[in-house]
Design an enzyme around this catalytic site. Sequence first.
Site, PDB file in Angstrom:
ATOM      1  N   HIS A  91       0.862  -1.187   0.000  1.00  0.00           N
ATOM      2  CA  HIS A  91       0.000   0.000   0.000  1.00  0.00           C
ATOM      3  C   HIS A  91       0.890   1.226   0.000  1.00  0.00           C
ATOM      4  O   HIS A  91       1.829   1.317   0.787  1.00  0.00           O
ATOM      5  CB  HIS A  91      -0.907   0.036   1.239  1.00  0.00           C
ATOM      6  CG  HIS A  91      -1.636   1.347   1.356  1.00  0.00           C
ATOM      7  ND1 HIS A  91      -2.760   1.625   0.631  1.00  0.00           N
ATOM      8  CD2 HIS A  91      -1.355   2.465   2.063  1.00  0.00           C
ATOM      9  CE1 HIS A  91      -3.153   2.861   0.888  1.00  0.00           C
ATOM     10  NE2 HIS A  91      -2.318   3.408   1.764  1.00  0.00           N
ATOM     11  N   ASP A 170     -16.158   0.437   3.266  1.00  0.00           N
ATOM     12  CA  ASP A 170     -15.139   1.439   2.924  1.00  0.00           C
ATOM     13  C   ASP A 170     -15.576   2.281   1.733  1.00  0.00           C
ATOM     14  O   ASP A 170     -15.307   3.487   1.682  1.00  0.00           O
ATOM     15  CB  ASP A 170     -13.802   0.753   2.615  1.00  0.00           C
ATOM     16  CG  ASP A 170     -12.714   1.776   2.327  1.00  0.00           C
ATOM     17  OD1 ASP A 170     -12.518   2.668   3.168  1.00  0.00           O
ATOM     18  OD2 ASP A 170     -12.099   1.720   1.257  1.00  0.00           O
ATOM     19  N   ARG A 177     -15.996  10.625   3.579  1.00  0.00           N
ATOM     20  CA  ARG A 177     -14.840  11.279   4.242  1.00  0.00           C
ATOM     21  C   ARG A 177     -14.291  12.398   3.375  1.00  0.00           C
ATOM     22  O   ARG A 177     -13.908  13.455   3.872  1.00  0.00           O
ATOM     23  CB  ARG A 177     -13.727  10.243   4.494  1.00  0.00           C
ATOM     24  CG  ARG A 177     -13.999   9.384   5.709  1.00  0.00           C
ATOM     25  CD  ARG A 177     -13.026   8.234   5.766  1.00  0.00           C
ATOM     26  NE  ARG A 177     -11.661   8.666   5.928  1.00  0.00           N
ATOM     27  CZ  ARG A 177     -10.587   7.940   5.560  1.00  0.00           C
ATOM     28  NH1 ARG A 177     -10.761   6.754   5.003  1.00  0.00           N
ATOM     29  NH2 ARG A 177      -9.389   8.384   5.762  1.00  0.00           N
ATOM     30  N   SER A 192      -9.697   1.886   6.782  1.00  0.00           N
ATOM     31  CA  SER A 192      -9.911   1.896   5.334  1.00  0.00           C
ATOM     32  C   SER A 192      -8.799   1.134   4.600  1.00  0.00           C
ATOM     33  O   SER A 192      -9.058   0.254   3.771  1.00  0.00           O
ATOM     34  CB  SER A 192      -9.958   3.359   4.872  1.00  0.00           C
ATOM     35  OG  SER A 192      -9.848   3.458   3.488  1.00  0.00           O
ATOM     36  N   LYS A 196      -9.216  -3.316   3.502  1.00  0.00           N
ATOM     37  CA  LYS A 196      -9.086  -3.918   2.166  1.00  0.00           C
ATOM     38  C   LYS A 196      -8.003  -5.003   2.160  1.00  0.00           C
ATOM     39  O   LYS A 196      -8.145  -6.031   1.516  1.00  0.00           O
ATOM     40  CB  LYS A 196      -8.746  -2.825   1.141  1.00  0.00           C
ATOM     41  CG  LYS A 196      -9.915  -1.876   0.900  1.00  0.00           C
ATOM     42  CD  LYS A 196      -9.626  -0.858  -0.164  1.00  0.00           C
ATOM     43  CE  LYS A 196      -8.798   0.286   0.309  1.00  0.00           C
ATOM     44  NZ  LYS A 196      -9.455   1.519   0.671  1.00  0.00           N
TER      45      LYS A 196
HETATM   46  N1  URA Z   1      -6.248   5.035   0.842  1.00  0.00           N
HETATM   47  C1  URA Z   1      -7.288   4.364   1.352  1.00  0.00           C
HETATM   48  O1  URA Z   1      -7.721   3.367   0.807  1.00  0.00           O
HETATM   49  N2  URA Z   1      -7.856   4.814   2.464  1.00  0.00           N
HETATM   50  C2  URA Z   1      -7.423   5.911   3.118  1.00  0.00           C
HETATM   51  O2  URA Z   1      -7.974   6.265   4.126  1.00  0.00           O
HETATM   52  C3  URA Z   1      -6.319   6.597   2.568  1.00  0.00           C
HETATM   53  C4  URA Z   1      -5.746   6.131   1.425  1.00  0.00           C
END
Ligand code: URA
Length: 457
Positions: A91, A170, A177, A192, A196
């Site tokens: 990520h 999410d 958000r 979030s 995932k």
């Molecule tokens: N990417 C995401 O999926 N969620 C976040 O809160 C920030 C970046």
Amino acid sequence: MDPNPNSRFSMPEIIRKKRDGEKLNHEEIRYFVKALTRGELQDGQIGAMLMAIRLKGMDPEETLVLTQEMATSGKVLEWPEKWRGLLVDKHSTGGVGDKVSLPLAPALAACGCKVPMISGRGLGHTGGTLDKLESIPGFSVSQSPEQMKMILEKVGCCIVEQSQELVPADKILYALRDVTATVDSLPLSTGSILGKKVAENLTALVLDVKIGSGAFYRTLESAQQLAESLVSVGTQLGINTIAVFSKMDSPLGHRVGNSLEVLESLECLEGRGPQDLRELVTTLGGTLLWQCGRVPSVSEGTAHIAGALDHGSALGAFQGMLQAQGVAPHVAQALCNGTEEQRLQVLGKAQVQEELVTEGDGTVQQILALPIAQVLHALGAGRTQEGQRINLRVGAELLVSVGQRVRKGTPWIRIHYEIPALSDINRRTLQGALILKDVEPFVPGLKVIKTLSPSKP
Ligand code: URA
């Protein structure tokens, strides 16, 4: 009105508790996420809850529960037993010119891993992996869990979008958000991002945490807080999680913009291309190979990933992924084995290319990522509203490198645009991005600053 009159929970009472800074218990957090996913909450209630969490925070226990509940709001992917220990992902906290996922996923697949990458679209001034891939004709980011499994079996990696089936909570929260000024909340970001990853049922996760003027986190301290929360919660949920911090003041690589970044990714997949991109791909990939036990050290992992780039196996996996995700074989072939001209024919080129020249002599001290990203955004490379169409051909090529000595009048950036055209204000903004100093030429340092591993219990 409360969503379920027979429930022993009341949404206004849960919002009140968080508003007053009280700790929520597991059942209350579960109720919130379930009611949200079933569409039983009013937008006002969701917004109020998000703001209460943003202002009063959540302790590590609440954050862990929120992440678990987010992850299980949809399907948790299931994989064959023979893949145990092989499922990895990355990520990134987002940057400019950040195309790492495109070479990284196939390089890991070429080293025997399985990479079920769920990626995002551009956010703010930063680009998104899905937008970059969509500049390839035919590429489909929409794949069901069953299709993902088939692609992983055949190729080893896929890059897909989040769906109704995967972490639906999410999808709802993220959109809200964005419009309620609650993006920068530690527990909400943790839930979030990791929701995932937990739904992907991973063995190991590496976090590519960017710091600097072109990143969302300007300082090491602010990025460290998020990284610590992610490493701690990820580890507690059974994912071997490590954070790698790197600098994001100048763009990563020499090309910014969706289709131009695909071109640069292909160079990296051929063992060529900019050194900083290769450094990040090999470091993040090497770390993951070590985390899942395929190599005895990060440096050996790094060498394996470098080998996959240099010997063509990563490029082969990328070509396989393109075809498995809908790209016609002759198109995938032209992209992966063609010349730059043939690649551009596939990806398309913006109607206008304009070069700006340096306004003085000096050594390039920095090329600021943020102003470049902001101009490209204004030229149509990024969105101002969810779902908006963007121009995937808009972008910039850096023609000089940090540390290089230049003379006045040297072309230093080439902007690709269509409508809207580049304005004089845009040109001034771009000229402000090039920082020249009267010093000796130098070799820029490494992008990677440090690594954060889980602390021993
Ligand atoms: N990417 C995401 O999926 N969620 C976040 O809160 C920030 C970046």
